[in-house]
Each structure stands twice: as structure tokens, then as C-alpha cells.
Design an enzyme around this catalytic site. Structure first.
Site, PDB file in Angstrom:
ATOM      1  N   GLY A 290      98.762 -32.609 -28.813  1.00  0.00           N
ATOM      2  CA  GLY A 290      97.800 -33.312 -27.983  1.00  0.00           C
ATOM      3  C   GLY A 290      97.933 -32.989 -26.506  1.00  0.00           C
ATOM      4  O   GLY A 290      96.966 -33.140 -25.753  1.00  0.00           O
TER       5      GLY A 290
ATOM      6  N   LEU B   7     103.900 -20.847 -30.571  1.00  0.00           N
ATOM      7  CA  LEU B   7     104.799 -21.521 -31.531  1.00  0.00           C
ATOM      8  C   LEU B   7     104.129 -22.745 -32.152  1.00  0.00           C
ATOM      9  O   LEU B   7     104.439 -23.117 -33.286  1.00  0.00           O
ATOM     10  CB  LEU B   7     106.088 -21.951 -30.818  1.00  0.00           C
ATOM     11  CG  LEU B   7     106.979 -20.829 -30.274  1.00  0.00           C
ATOM     12  CD1 LEU B   7     108.150 -21.424 -29.501  1.00  0.00           C
ATOM     13  CD2 LEU B   7     107.484 -19.944 -31.409  1.00  0.00           C
TER      14      LEU B   7
ATOM     15  N   ASP C 159     108.178 -40.530 -27.759  1.00  0.00           N
ATOM     16  CA  ASP C 159     107.347 -39.652 -28.593  1.00  0.00           C
ATOM     17  C   ASP C 159     108.209 -38.994 -29.671  1.00  0.00           C
ATOM     18  O   ASP C 159     108.153 -37.790 -29.882  1.00  0.00           O
ATOM     19  CB  ASP C 159     106.671 -38.595 -27.721  1.00  0.00           C
ATOM     20  CG  ASP C 159     105.488 -37.934 -28.440  1.00  0.00           C
ATOM     21  OD1 ASP C 159     105.028 -38.509 -29.456  1.00  0.00           O
ATOM     22  OD2 ASP C 159     105.044 -36.858 -27.993  1.00  0.00           O
TER      23      ASP C 159
END
Length: 538
Positions: A380, A376, A496
Site C-alpha cells: 500500500g 521484490l 504494521d
């Protein structure tokens, strides 16, 4: 085969006499009436007898594990564990000449053998019985011989007489040893019992016999109406009936058997250790001795022990053995490779996280072996694959990432599992994790419309979000963050947040996902979030 009882021959003779008298002078009428009266008196006396040499042509009634083998043996256990086996003489017998009368004398002769496949083990044997019914559906196995049960054991209303050939010592019912014969009245507890064996006619010495010794032997059961004596005698098959019985008891069976007709037969219990209870021959006599059984007419028992091997077998056996060893070696190798292929890292502290841990094997098959066609996206910290769980058919997204972490693995997994407890419509549900060698896998609910960044920054746009949809996404993510920061039992700092970590469900609702960098803090503490973290993205 079964010989006809004398009463049938007597009836045939009476018919012949009647035909003869019909042709004679009427002066013989008185003689005819006298003869006919004698016939009726004989029939009414109950002088029944029969004899079986094997049971191929017999009309025995069988139930449970009872069968007749091709050779004619009556096999009461048939190797089917846990079942009762019964064999009944097809018609009930009248043991009394009239209602309220005394039970008449009778005699039974049986040739039997109890086979046991494991000499060091023992199991319950078999029994000869007289009972008023053929229905033992509520009978229990083992110590009750498939005739009685816990509730009716010892109940005088059962009207059961039984001779047990017991090969198991059961302390609950006061068995004397694991190789005995007992006389039982309405109970699994013997009224009288003794170790199996016989007395020699010369000298009277006692000889032990092993009931489950895989050998044929004879049993006699005799009842005398006059002195109400029950005698039980045992002997090897090639020996006549000893003059001294093995076991004797004085008991008036008129107080035991009911006035109705009685069924006679055998009972046994199939056990897990695969004992076999065989009856080879059977005879019975009412008011007369049971007919002697000619052992030369009996079916043969199965062969046991080593048998002569053919030359062909001597050649085939080593080849087959070598093939088997090679096959087993190949199988072990395949199993070990399979285990290595799906090997996981598990430590003792992970026991409390059991419900949240997925097996690598399930994830491997769900994602088609983590092939690129199921990819998908990647970032990182690793790659994300689409999968379908094999059993539930639930669609999932699996993030495959490096096993290394700045925190200890225990602390990391603890936080992952804690975050898995989050429940909010604007958060992607973290279902669990898996650890394998140098990898860690995080399992999420699959979001069919992918991430937000492909709608905002993709060079090839298949769809464009209108302002209403964009506002709903922004509002949803803000609601999710409010839940993380204020509403849940702990403070969750995502660390994040970016368009690629905002996922869109089937209704284009925004859901915040990828909690791989998230940290948990207690309410009222300083989260110390001044340093920069996160991954490169848009």
C-alpha cells in the site's frame, strides 16, 4: 659548444717541444728544463677559462627541473612547479693556488633571460653560485633559490657565494623590491643589493632594466684578489660591458670559500605561475677576464606575442570556434539533464542527518534504474527493489514510496533516522533514506530469503517451513518486539506487523522490517495507540 682552455694548448705545445728537443743535441737540455718548468708553473697557477655558446654539446651536470632544450638553451625551471633546478660546470675548480692560500681573482660572464607568462605576477628568479658541493637535496625552493634552507641559512660553514637575480619581493629576507640583484654570502639575505639596471658610460645616467621582461641580457661578476672587491654589472645583450659596475662590495672570499675545489653553476625554482629561467651563454676566467661572448653564436629565445596567421588558419579558426561553442552548449545541456535526472529534495534541517542520507544517483544505479526485474514486492505504501551499492557491493532493499505523509516531513525523517539507530539481530537494519521530488526512499539491509508470507500463503511454494523453523521465527520476532517495547532507549511501536513484513535472513532467522509506520515514544508516557493503523496484508 665549449672552447678548450689555454692550458690544453700549452700542453700540446710542450709535447711538440719535447719531441723536437729529443732530436737535438744534448746541449739544449738546459733550455728544455727551463721551458718545462714554465709549463708546470703555468698549469699550477689555475688560469682556467671556458666559454659556452648554448649547451647542446656541453657536459653540464643537471638535476631537478634543469634541462637543455633542443635549441641549446639551458632551461632551469622547465615549467615543473615546486622543483629546484641546478646546472653545474662538470668539474670542480681550484680557486686557491695552495691550501690556505688566498682565493684568486676570477670573472664570470652570463647571457640569460627570465620569461614570465603572466605580466601582473612575479616569482623568485635565479642565481649564480659557488659552492663546495653539488648535493642540494635538502635545499628549499622560493626565497632560498634551491641552494639553502631554513636551518642552514646564514651558517658560515656552508661556504657559499651567490649572486641573486631576484624578481620577487620577500619581506622575510629583507628584499628591497621585486626587481633586484644581490650579493649573498652563505645566506638568502643579501649583503648588498640594488635595483636592476646599468650606468651609461657617457654622462653616468642610470637606466632601469626589468629582469623578467622576456629579453636577453648580460651579467658580469668580477672578483679582485688584491683589493677583495666584488663587482656586479648588468647590461642589455646588444651592449658592451659598462665601465661602472651596478653593484660593488668589499668582501674577502678567502674567508668564505673552503680550501677544497668548488663547483660553480646556476640555480632556480620552478613556480606555479610557470616562469622560465634561461641561460644562453656562459664564460669564465681565472686570473683573467671572462672571454667575451659573441651574441651571434647564441641559441635563440622562444618567440612570444602574436604571430602571423596563415590563410588556412583564418578559415579553420572560426570553424573550430563554432564547433567548440556548439560542443560546450551540448555539454552544458547534458550536464543539466543529468542534474535534473538525479535531482533531490534537500532542506537545511537535513544537515544533521548527513551520514544517513543516500544520494538518488547511487540508489538509481544500485537498482538498475528501478526496473521491474529488480522488483521484490509492492504494497500500500510503495514498491521494494533489490539493489547493490556501487562502491561497497553491499546488497540493499530500497522501498520507494509516496512523499506525502500525515506528519510533517521533518518529523517523519527524524523518526526514520532514529529508528536507523536500532541494532538487534531480529530487526532488519534501516540504513537510511533519500528524498526526491514527490518520492521518499527507505534503504534496508537485503534479506535473501524474502518475506515470511511467501512460505505461508504463496500458491507456488518452493520451500516449506518445518515447525522448528516456524518456532524460531516466532521466537525471534517476539524477541525483537521486546527490544522495541522495553529494551531500547525509547519505545518503538511498529504498527504494521504482518507476515509480509517479517523477513528471513540467509539462515532463515526471522527479522521484523518495514518501519515506515513506526512511532517513537519516551518510556513512561502513554503511547495513545487505540486507533487502528497499518496496511492491508497477511
Amino acid at each position: 659548444m665549449k672552447d678548450l682552455p689555454p692550458t690544453c694548448h700549452l700542453l700540446s705545445f710542450s709535447l711538440q717541444v719535447t719531441s723536437m728537443l729529443a732530436m737535438k743535441h744534448t746541449s739544449f737540455l738546459q733550455q728544455f728544463l727551463l721551458l718545462f718548468g714554465l709549463i708546470i708553473a703555468t698549469l699550477a697557477s689555475g688560469d682556467d677559462q671556458f666559454i659556452f655558446y648554448g649547451f647542446n654539446q656541453s657536459s653540464l651536470t643537471l638535476d631537478g627541473s634543469g634541462v637543455v632544450t633542443e635549441s641549446g638553451l639551458l632551461d632551469l625551471s622547465n615549467g615543473r612547479s615546486g622543483l629546484n633546478g641546478h646546472a653545474f660546470y662538470p668539474t670542480p675548480l681550484h680557486f686557491r693556488k695552495s691550501l690556505g692560500g688566498k682565493v684568486q681573482s676570477f670573472s664570470v660572464n652570463v647571457v640569460f633571460s627570465i620569461f614570465i607568462m603572466y605580466p601582473d605576477l612575479s616569482a623568485d628568479g635565479m642565481a649564480f653560485f659557488i659552492a663546495p658541493t653539488k648535493n642540494f637535496s635538502d635545499a628549499r625552493a622560493a626565497k632560498y633559490f634551491g641552494v639553502l634552507n631554513e636551518k642552514n641559512n646564514g651558517n658560515t660553514s656552508e661556504h657559499i657565494f651567490m649572486i641573486e637575480l631576484d624578481t620577487y619581493k620577500n619581506a622575510e629576507i629583507q628584499d628591497i623590491d621585486d626587481n633586484h640583484i644581490g650579493i649573498n654570502i652563505n645566506s638568502a639575505v643579501s649583503s648588498e643589493s640594488t635595483t636592476a639596471g646599468f650606468y651609461e658610460d657617457e654622462g653616468g645616467a642610470f637606466n632601469n632594466m626589468t629582469l623578467n621582461g622576456n629579453k636577453a641580457m648580460q651579467l658580469w661578476v668580477d672578483y679582485d684578489e688584491g683589493d677583495t672587491q666584488i663587482n656586479v654589472t648588468l647590461a642589455p645583450i646588444n651592449m658592451g660591458k659598462p665601465s661602472r659596475p651596478l653593484l660593488s662590495a668589499t668582501y674577502d672570499l678567502s674567508t668564505v670559500l673552503s680550501d677544497s675545489a668548488q663547483y660553480i653553476g646556476f640555480s632556480s625554482v620552478a613556480t606555479p605561475i610557470n616562469t622560465r629561467d634561461y641561460v644562453m651563454g656562459w664564460s669564465f676566467g681565472m686570473n683573467r677576464p671572462a672571454p667575451s661572448i659573441d651574441i651571434s653564436k647564441l641559441p635563440k629565445l622562444p618567440l612570444v606575442g602574436p604571430q602571423a596567421q596563415s590563410k588556412l588558419l583564418e578559415i579553420i579558426l572560426p570553424v573550430a570556434t563554432a564547433t567548440l561553442i556548439l560542443s560546450m552548449g551540448t555539454l552544458v545541456t547534458l550536464v543539466m539533464r543529468r542534474r535534473i535526472k538525479y535531482a533531490e529534495v534537500r532542506e537545511d534541517w537535513e544537515g544533521e542527518f548527513g551520514p544517513h542520507r543516500f544520494s538518488y544517483k547511487d540508489l538509481f544505479h544500485a537498482t538498475g534504474g528501478f526496473k521491474n526485474k529488480h522488483l521484490l514486492g509492492e504494497g500500500g505504501f510503495g514498491k521494494v527493489y533489490k539493489g547493490v551499492l556501487p562502491l561497497s557491493n553491499v546488497e540493499i532493499a530500497v522501498k520507494r514510496m509516496s512523499h506525502e505523509s500525515r506528519q510533517g516531513m521533518k518529523e517523519f525523517v527524524t523518526e526514520v533516522v532514529s529508528i536507523g539507530q536500532l541494532r538487534h539481530r531480529n530487526l532488519v537494519q534501516l540504513l537510511g533514506y533519500c528524498r526526491r521530488k514527490g518520492e521518499l526512499f527507505l534503504v534496508y539491509n537485503y534479506m535473501p530469503n524474502g518475506s515470511l508470507d511467501k512460505y505461508l500463503h504463496s500458491e507456488v511454494q518452493t520451500a516449506i517451513l518445518n515447525w522448528v523453523q516456524r518456532f524460531r521465527v516466532i521466537k525471534g520476532i517476539a524477541t525483537g518486539l521486546l527490544y522495541l517495547h522495553e529494551k531500547w532507549e525509547k519505545i518503538v511501536i511498529h504498527r504494521d506487523i504482518k507476515a509480509s513484513n517479517v523477513l528471513l535472513d540467509s539462515e532463515m532467522n526471522g527479522r521484523l522490517g518495514d518501519f515506515g509506520l513506526a512511532r517513537l515514544y519516551d518510556h513512561g508516557t502513554d503511547p495513545q495507540t487505540t486507533h487502528m493503523v497499518g496496511t492491508k496484508g497477511t
